[in-house]
Design a protein around this motif. Structure first.
Motif, PDB file in Angstrom:
ATOM      1  N   LYS A 232      23.273  44.639  33.208  1.00 16.96           N
ATOM      2  CA  LYS A 232      23.131  43.553  34.184  1.00 16.96           C
ATOM      3  C   LYS A 232      23.606  43.962  35.581  1.00 16.96           C
ATOM      4  CE  LYS A 232      23.756  39.858  30.775  1.00 16.96           C
ATOM      5  NZ  LYS A 232      24.589  38.676  30.392  1.00 16.96           N
ATOM      6  N   ARG A 233      24.193  45.171  35.649  1.00 13.00           N
ATOM      7  CA  ARG A 233      24.792  45.659  36.907  1.00 13.00           C
ATOM      8  C   ARG A 233      25.781  44.627  37.451  1.00 13.00           C
ATOM      9  NH1 ARG A 233      19.591  47.634  38.737  1.00 13.00           N
ATOM     10  NH2 ARG A 233      19.593  46.107  40.435  1.00 13.00           N
ATOM     11  N   MET A 234      26.758  44.290  36.620  1.00 16.54           N
ATOM     12  CA  MET A 234      27.781  43.314  36.992  1.00 16.54           C
ATOM     13  C   MET A 234      29.170  43.913  36.779  1.00 16.54           C
ATOM     14  SD  MET A 234      26.311  40.507  38.081  1.00 16.54           S
ATOM     15  CE  MET A 234      27.530  39.219  37.915  1.00 16.54           C
ATOM     16  N   LEU A 235      30.065  43.581  37.693  1.00 14.60           N
ATOM     17  CA  LEU A 235      31.456  44.019  37.631  1.00 14.60           C
ATOM     18  C   LEU A 235      32.329  42.785  37.453  1.00 14.60           C
ATOM     19  CD1 LEU A 235      33.273  46.609  38.062  1.00 14.60           C
ATOM     20  CD2 LEU A 235      33.521  45.808  40.426  1.00 14.60           C
ATOM     21  N   SER A 236      33.168  42.763  36.425  1.00 16.26           N
ATOM     22  CA  SER A 236      34.028  41.611  36.159  1.00 16.26           C
ATOM     23  C   SER A 236      35.461  41.917  36.552  1.00 16.26           C
ATOM     24  CB  SER A 236      33.973  41.234  34.671  1.00 16.26           C
ATOM     25  OG  SER A 236      32.666  40.823  34.310  1.00 16.26           O
ATOM     26  N   ILE A 237      36.054  41.005  37.328  1.00 18.23           N
ATOM     27  CA  ILE A 237      37.445  41.144  37.744  1.00 18.23           C
ATOM     28  C   ILE A 237      38.288  40.300  36.792  1.00 18.23           C
ATOM     29  CG2 ILE A 237      39.090  40.905  39.639  1.00 18.23           C
ATOM     30  CD1 ILE A 237      36.793  42.899  40.122  1.00 18.23           C
ATOM     31  N   ARG A 238      39.141  40.972  35.992  1.00 19.92           N
ATOM     32  CA  ARG A 238      39.908  40.258  34.974  1.00 19.92           C
ATOM     33  C   ARG A 238      41.414  40.526  35.045  1.00 19.92           C
ATOM     34  NH1 ARG A 238      35.596  42.331  31.196  1.00 19.92           N
ATOM     35  NH2 ARG A 238      34.120  40.618  30.846  1.00 19.92           N
ATOM     36  N   ARG A 239      41.820  41.569  35.772  1.00 17.68           N
ATOM     37  CA  ARG A 239      43.242  41.902  35.790  1.00 17.68           C
ATOM     38  C   ARG A 239      43.573  42.667  37.081  1.00 17.68           C
ATOM     39  NH1 ARG A 239      40.464  45.201  33.072  1.00 17.68           N
ATOM     40  NH2 ARG A 239      40.342  43.801  31.282  1.00 17.68           N
ATOM     41  N   THR A 240      44.861  42.807  37.325  1.00 18.87           N
ATOM     42  CA  THR A 240      45.329  43.573  38.483  1.00 18.87           C
ATOM     43  C   THR A 240      46.452  44.507  38.059  1.00 18.87           C
ATOM     44  OG1 THR A 240      47.026  41.962  39.140  1.00 18.87           O
ATOM     45  CG2 THR A 240      44.813  41.664  40.049  1.00 18.87           C
ATOM     46  N   ILE A 241      46.641  45.563  38.824  1.00 12.87           N
ATOM     47  CA  ILE A 241      47.793  46.458  38.648  1.00 12.87           C
ATOM     48  C   ILE A 241      48.584  46.451  39.953  1.00 12.87           C
ATOM     49  CG2 ILE A 241      48.527  48.853  38.422  1.00 12.87           C
ATOM     50  CD1 ILE A 241      46.322  49.351  36.487  1.00 12.87           C
ATOM     51  N   ASN A 242      49.866  46.159  39.847  1.00 11.82           N
ATOM     52  CA  ASN A 242      50.732  46.161  41.024  1.00 11.82           C
ATOM     53  C   ASN A 242      52.108  46.695  40.640  1.00 11.82           C
ATOM     54  OD1 ASN A 242      49.148  44.645  43.203  1.00 11.82           O
ATOM     55  ND2 ASN A 242      49.005  43.245  41.482  1.00 11.82           N
ATOM     56  N   PRO A 263      44.646  38.154  37.513  1.00 12.40           N
ATOM     57  CA  PRO A 263      44.730  37.790  38.938  1.00 12.40           C
ATOM     58  C   PRO A 263      45.490  36.480  39.097  1.00 12.40           C
ATOM     59  CG  PRO A 263      42.531  38.546  38.408  1.00 12.40           C
ATOM     60  CD  PRO A 263      43.264  38.421  37.098  1.00 12.40           C
ATOM     61  N   LYS A 264      46.078  36.281  40.283  1.00 12.22           N
ATOM     62  CA  LYS A 264      46.990  35.150  40.464  1.00 12.22           C
ATOM     63  C   LYS A 264      46.311  33.797  40.516  1.00 12.22           C
ATOM     64  CE  LYS A 264      47.135  35.732  45.525  1.00 12.22           C
ATOM     65  NZ  LYS A 264      48.024  35.915  46.689  1.00 12.22           N
ATOM     66  N   THR A 265      45.005  33.754  40.792  1.00 12.23           N
ATOM     67  CA  THR A 265      44.309  32.465  40.830  1.00 12.23           C
ATOM     68  C   THR A 265      43.063  32.521  39.963  1.00 12.23           C
ATOM     69  OG1 THR A 265      42.919  33.014  42.744  1.00 12.23           O
ATOM     70  CG2 THR A 265      45.104  32.095  43.204  1.00 12.23           C
ATOM     71  N   LYS A 266      42.576  31.350  39.547  1.00  7.97           N
ATOM     72  CA  LYS A 266      41.361  31.279  38.747  1.00  7.97           C
ATOM     73  C   LYS A 266      40.152  31.785  39.530  1.00  7.97           C
ATOM     74  CE  LYS A 266      42.854  27.460  35.767  1.00  7.97           C
ATOM     75  NZ  LYS A 266      42.578  26.067  35.319  1.00  7.97           N
ATOM     76  N   ASN A 267      40.151  31.538  40.835  1.00  4.48           N
ATOM     77  CA  ASN A 267      39.021  31.986  41.656  1.00  4.48           C
ATOM     78  C   ASN A 267      38.914  33.504  41.694  1.00  4.48           C
ATOM     79  OD1 ASN A 267      40.162  29.294  42.908  1.00  4.48           O
ATOM     80  ND2 ASN A 267      37.997  29.360  43.432  1.00  4.48           N
ATOM     81  N   SER A 268      40.060  34.179  41.511  1.00  2.00           N
ATOM     82  CA  SER A 268      40.059  35.640  41.567  1.00  2.00           C
ATOM     83  C   SER A 268      39.424  36.254  40.329  1.00  2.00           C
ATOM     84  CB  SER A 268      41.489  36.154  41.739  1.00  2.00           C
ATOM     85  OG  SER A 268      42.025  35.747  42.980  1.00  2.00           O
ATOM     86  N   ILE A 269      39.351  35.503  39.240  1.00  2.00           N
ATOM     87  CA  ILE A 269      38.664  35.980  38.038  1.00  2.00           C
ATOM     88  C   ILE A 269      37.180  35.702  38.238  1.00  2.00           C
ATOM     89  CG2 ILE A 269      38.459  35.749  35.544  1.00  2.00           C
ATOM     90  CD1 ILE A 269      41.347  34.747  35.512  1.00  2.00           C
ATOM     91  N   ARG A 270      36.382  36.741  38.452  1.00  2.00           N
ATOM     92  CA  ARG A 270      35.007  36.544  38.892  1.00  2.00           C
ATOM     93  C   ARG A 270      34.138  37.727  38.510  1.00  2.00           C
ATOM     94  NH1 ARG A 270      38.298  38.622  42.636  1.00  2.00           N
ATOM     95  NH2 ARG A 270      37.513  40.030  44.247  1.00  2.00           N
ATOM     96  N   SER A 271      32.838  37.573  38.686  1.00  2.07           N
ATOM     97  CA  SER A 271      31.884  38.649  38.450  1.00  2.07           C
ATOM     98  C   SER A 271      31.162  38.966  39.750  1.00  2.07           C
ATOM     99  CB  SER A 271      30.873  38.257  37.372  1.00  2.07           C
ATOM    100  OG  SER A 271      31.519  38.085  36.125  1.00  2.07           O
ATOM    101  N   ILE A 272      30.950  40.254  40.000  1.00  2.00           N
ATOM    102  CA  ILE A 272      30.326  40.705  41.250  1.00  2.00           C
ATOM    103  C   ILE A 272      29.147  41.610  40.918  1.00  2.00           C
ATOM    104  CG2 ILE A 272      30.699  41.897  43.443  1.00  2.00           C
ATOM    105  CD1 ILE A 272      33.701  41.394  43.077  1.00  2.00           C
ATOM    106  N   PRO A 273      27.952  41.303  41.436  1.00  2.00           N
ATOM    107  CA  PRO A 273      26.792  42.188  41.208  1.00  2.00           C
ATOM    108  C   PRO A 273      27.014  43.545  41.878  1.00  2.00           C
ATOM    109  CG  PRO A 273      26.101  40.012  41.963  1.00  2.00           C
ATOM    110  CD  PRO A 273      27.573  40.081  42.166  1.00  2.00           C
ATOM    111  N   LEU A 274      26.530  44.589  41.219  1.00  2.00           N
ATOM    112  CA  LEU A 274      26.618  45.941  41.767  1.00  2.00           C
ATOM    113  C   LEU A 274      25.256  46.366  42.315  1.00  2.00           C
ATOM    114  CD1 LEU A 274      28.649  47.701  38.925  1.00  2.00           C
ATOM    115  CD2 LEU A 274      29.498  47.110  41.198  1.00  2.00           C
TER     116      LEU A 274
END
Length: 475
Positions: A232-242, A263-274
């Motif tokens: 689907k050429r999709m990138l999912s944001i599910r976690r962070t490293i800090n 991620p600190k907010t629900k909005n930050s958990i998202r999918s981005i087309p590549l």
């Protein structure tokens, strides 16, 4: 061993006791909270070499326990309440990064200013003076003051709910106007230079990935292969490293640790087309990792992360920033933070016509209004271009430099009645014809300053009564 009256009194109240053991050590026993599993008070033991040390330890632990168990609105200090609130209500509720921030606000800003102030004595006026001091004298930014205020407001709101204070003194504070975020972006030429140079470096693919998606550094480093859907050429944001200050039982220490979390907010958990070429380059990056595995042999550990060192482990932020700075320097560009790549993505997207709602979702912003406020510089130029569609409605035909208007003159017994043909309700009576014409000329000129000039009526179309004649005035 003899036990003092004070110690016996404490033991009788089941608050704490000291006893000497057969091995010569002193055992301090205190009641610390409640054991919900067995339904009884929880007893904890400590040990000391001398009686003096035991008494001091007993006093220290009893103070902690008393503080944790009791909040006396008349005697509890403001600072003690903030610390209790943070440990009791926030520590298990908020993410570690938020907890660290809250503790920093309390210990670095509030503790030095209010070391002995009673909880009940905090007023809106005192708090307002404190914020003013922080901004005007210490130079604290409006954004930092706002964040500090949000933390404090939550703590005091809890105190209101538990009836320790009657109202929240934070409610009536006047906060400084928050500054617009400083947006640092690369020009199109600089972006092209950085992109070109990035192909020469190991981690260059992730510079390009960021420019094509706008993800944050912590989100980039937290990506795993399971987050990439090549079909689907999709990138999912599910976690962070800090890397964050380490939190232990006693709060925040000097040491730090790597924290992998959502991620600190629900909005930050998202999918981005590549875009296709970035998806293709990510597949090629798999070959790099496979080569690393062959080269490192037994030392290689497959962590499953996208951004990995030659041994398969994840990269922490500082290490990746060093690699980014090296690529930036090789590009011949000035200093840009890694976050500037995120701003650059958003700017290019909006310049190319992406709507604000879509941009906001891709960036993981809390609201569209935040996106619009952050990228005002893009919107200003877009607004200028979009307003050009309105030009045709306000492009009027060229107006003649001189307009000639007719005045119908009716002779009367005591003078003249003058009626401008093309301007209603401007008739006047005058004893002297020349004076009357001058008055009308001035009145018509003032009228024309507020309206588009009417087309003059041709003289041959003017209907006159017997005795009337026409006078032409030029304006």
């Amino acid at each position: 061993m003899e036990v003092s009256d004070m110690e016996r009194k404490k033991r009788n109240h089941n608050e704490g006791s000291i006893r000497e053991r057969a091995d010569g050590r002193f055992e301090i026993r205190v009641t610390a909270g409640y054991d919900f599993e067995i339904g009884k008070p929880k007893r904890i033991s400590y040990y000391a070499k001398t009686k003096a040390e035991a008494i001091q330890k007993l006093h220290e632990e009893e103070y902690k326990i008393h503080f944790q168990k009791h909040v006396d609105p008349t005697s509890t200090t403001f600072l003690d309440w903030l610390r209790l609130w943070l440990e009791t209500y926030m520590k298990n509720k908020v993410k570690q990064s938020t907890y660290v921030s809250y503790r920093g606000y309390i210990e670095n800003h509030l503790a030095p200013a209010f070391p002995t102030l009673k909880l009940k004595d905090l007023t809106t006026k005192l708090l307002q003076d404190f914020y003013n001091y922080k901004q005007n004298t210490q130079g604290l930014s409006p954004k930092t003051i706002l964040n500090l205020h949000r933390c404090l407001h939550k703590a005091m709101n809890q105190a209101v709910l538990e009836h320790y204070i009657d109202f929240n003194p934070c409610d009536a504070v006047s906060l400084p106007r928050n500054e617009k975020p400083q947006v640092e972006i690369l020009t199109r030429e600089e972006q092209q230079k950085l992109t070109y140079t990035s192909y020469k470096y190991r981690y260059g693919i992730f510079i390009r990935l960021t420019l094509a998606t706008g993800i944050r550094l912590g989100e980039l480093l937290g990506l795993r292969w399971e987050d990439v859907d090549f079909n689907k050429r999709m990138l999912s944001i599910r976690r962070t490293i800090n890397r964050l200050p380490k939190v232990d039982y006693n709060g925040v220490g000097n040491s730090t640790e790597i924290v992998i979390q959502e991620p600190k907010t629900k909005n930050s958990i998202r999918s981005i087309p590549l875009i296709p070429n970035i998806a293709s380059e990510l597949q090629q990056w798999k070959n790099v990792q496979q080569n690393d595995a062959m080269t490192s042999s037994a030392a290689y550990q497959d962590s499953g992360f996208l951004v990995t060192n030659p041994f398969g482990g994840y990269l922490e932020p500082r290490t990746f920033k060093d690699a980014y700075d090296e690529i930036l320097k090789a590009s011949g560009l000035g200093h840009y933070t890694f976050h500037a790549l995120r701003h650059t993505f958003a700017t290019r997207a909006m310049e190319q016509g992406m709507d604000a709602k879509t941009t906001s979702i891709l960036l993981g912003h809390s609201s569209v209004s935040f996106t619009l406020d952050t990228y005002t510089h893009v919107l200003d130029s877009q607004k200028q271009e979009e307003m050009k569609v309105m030009e045709e409605f306000f492009t009027l035909p060229d107006m003649p430099q001189v307009q000639s208007y007719a005045i119908a003159v009716t002779p009367m017994a005591n003078g003249f009645l003058l009626n401008p043909v093309d301007f209603e309700d401007m008739s006047i009576e005058a004893n002297d014809l020349q004076y009357g014409i001058q008055c009308l000329q001035t009145a018509i000129a003032q009228k024309l300053a507020t309206m588009y000039p009417p087309t003059p009526t041709p003289v041959n179309e003017i209907v006159l009564q017997q005795g009337e004649f026409v006078v032409i005035v030029n304006l």
